[in-house]
Design an enzyme around this catalytic site. Structure first.
Site, PDB file in Angstrom:
ATOM      1  N   PHE A 117      32.648  61.862  71.699  1.00  0.00           N
ATOM      2  CA  PHE A 117      33.397  60.757  71.104  1.00  0.00           C
ATOM      3  C   PHE A 117      33.561  59.656  72.141  1.00  0.00           C
ATOM      4  O   PHE A 117      33.959  59.899  73.280  1.00  0.00           O
ATOM      5  CB  PHE A 117      34.763  61.234  70.604  1.00  0.00           C
ATOM      6  N   VAL A 118      33.227  58.423  71.748  1.00  0.00           N
ATOM      7  CA  VAL A 118      33.260  57.310  72.702  1.00  0.00           C
ATOM      8  C   VAL A 118      34.173  56.183  72.210  1.00  0.00           C
ATOM      9  O   VAL A 118      34.396  56.036  71.001  1.00  0.00           O
ATOM     10  CB  VAL A 118      31.838  56.737  72.960  1.00  0.00           C
TER      11      VAL A 118
ATOM     12  N   GLU B 288      26.153  47.347  62.989  1.00  0.00           N
ATOM     13  CA  GLU B 288      27.079  48.486  63.057  1.00  0.00           C
ATOM     14  C   GLU B 288      27.411  48.807  64.512  1.00  0.00           C
ATOM     15  O   GLU B 288      26.595  48.546  65.410  1.00  0.00           O
ATOM     16  CB  GLU B 288      26.411  49.731  62.440  1.00  0.00           C
ATOM     17  N   ASP B 289      28.579  49.407  64.710  1.00  0.00           N
ATOM     18  CA  ASP B 289      28.928  49.826  66.071  1.00  0.00           C
ATOM     19  C   ASP B 289      28.188  51.112  66.452  1.00  0.00           C
ATOM     20  O   ASP B 289      27.539  51.185  67.484  1.00  0.00           O
ATOM     21  CB  ASP B 289      30.454  50.004  66.220  1.00  0.00           C
TER      22      ASP B 289
ATOM     23  N   LYS C 102      24.181  58.546  67.563  1.00  0.00           N
ATOM     24  CA  LYS C 102      24.295  59.945  68.013  1.00  0.00           C
ATOM     25  C   LYS C 102      23.346  60.753  67.134  1.00  0.00           C
ATOM     26  O   LYS C 102      23.760  61.311  66.104  1.00  0.00           O
ATOM     27  CB  LYS C 102      25.709  60.466  67.767  1.00  0.00           C
TER      28      LYS C 102
ATOM     29  N   GLY D 108      34.761  47.959  64.035  1.00  0.00           N
ATOM     30  CA  GLY D 108      34.050  48.440  65.220  1.00  0.00           C
ATOM     31  C   GLY D 108      32.957  47.533  65.749  1.00  0.00           C
ATOM     32  O   GLY D 108      32.737  47.471  66.959  1.00  0.00           O
TER      33      GLY D 108
ATOM     34  N   ASP E 125      36.968  52.410  68.708  1.00  0.00           N
ATOM     35  CA  ASP E 125      38.369  52.788  68.930  1.00  0.00           C
ATOM     36  C   ASP E 125      38.615  54.277  68.751  1.00  0.00           C
ATOM     37  O   ASP E 125      37.796  54.999  68.170  1.00  0.00           O
ATOM     38  CB  ASP E 125      39.257  52.057  67.929  1.00  0.00           C
TER      39      ASP E 125
ATOM     40  N   ASP F 103      26.719  57.769  63.340  1.00  0.00           N
ATOM     41  CA  ASP F 103      27.077  59.139  63.700  1.00  0.00           C
ATOM     42  C   ASP F 103      26.419  60.076  62.674  1.00  0.00           C
ATOM     43  O   ASP F 103      25.242  60.414  62.818  1.00  0.00           O
ATOM     44  CB  ASP F 103      28.611  59.203  63.700  1.00  0.00           C
TER      45      ASP F 103
ATOM     46  N   ARG G 294      39.609  49.354  71.952  1.00  0.00           N
ATOM     47  CA  ARG G 294      38.535  48.463  71.502  1.00  0.00           C
ATOM     48  C   ARG G 294      38.196  47.403  72.551  1.00  0.00           C
ATOM     49  O   ARG G 294      37.089  46.885  72.609  1.00  0.00           O
ATOM     50  CB  ARG G 294      38.950  47.742  70.214  1.00  0.00           C
TER      51      ARG G 294
END
Ligand code: IMP
Length: 181
Positions: free
Chosen positions: A154-155, A101-102, A133, A46, A161, A105, A167
């Site tokens: 959710f994104v 990090e992407d 988030k 990610g 992805d 959560d 992606r």
């Protein structure tokens, strides 16, 4: 077996806004690590797109390494069980680590990575995440450099992805599930 019906929703963060923020974070890291040679740890897959753009905004001597973890039990919910799938190739002892990090959560993946890396005696350890988030958090985790806070949705895009899709979108978009995933 077919998965849930999905479609792309609205663009939450357009490309130009992402690039502007990435430039700002790059400048901040450049200032904060002046005279040091940080080791950027890109968390696959990610964070690959974010890392590639971010690193080119950092004006320092630096090195890069990669880690991969698996965390999702289903397509969109973490199982809570984090497993290391790929470790770094270099030694992290005595290094100034910046974990990239992407998205944070629940925080469980990041919590696992921080515990894992702290036990290897780095000189310092900071976290740079593109998205967070906060309303989904299950454990407290520090984020030193953050791109954007987003709501509980959710994104996908810009490296993120859904079942390996989307992606390559240049922006961050929400994903709409027509039935429960
Ligand atoms: P956490 O352990 O619940 O914080 O989950 C972290 C990982 O879940 C991230 O590194 C992503 O790979 C994935 N993830 C969490 N939310 C999203 C999302 O909205 N879109 C895509 N991937 C997500």
């Amino acid at each position: 077996m077919s998965g849930p019906q999905i479609r792309l929703g609205e663009i939450l963060i357009p490309q130009d806004l992402i690039h502007r923020r990435v430039r700002q974070i790059g400048s901040q890291i450049t200032a904060d690590y002046c005279g040091k040679c940080p080791l950027f740890l890109c968390i696959l897959q990610g964070a690959a797109v974010f890392s590639a753009d971010l690193l080119r905004q950092v004006e320092l001597e630096l090195s890069i390494d990669f880690m991969a973890v698996s965390s999702y039990g289903t397509a969109t919910e973490t199982s809570g069980q984090v497993q290391l799938m790929k470790d770094v190739d270099s030694s992290v002892e005595g290094r100034h680590l910046i974990l990239v990090e992407d998205i944070v959560d629940t925080g469980l993946t990041l919590g696992y990575l921080l515990r894992n890396l702290q036990s290897r005696f780095p000189a310092s350890l900071r976290v740079c995440a593109l998205l967070s988030k906060p309303s989904r958090r299950r454990i407290g985790v520090p984020i030193d450099y953050l791109g954007f806070e987003i709501p509980d949705t959710f994104v996908v895009g810009y490296g993120l992805d859904y079942q390996q899709r989307f992606r390559n979108l240049p922006h961050i978009s929400s994903l709409i599930f027509n039935q429960a995933p």
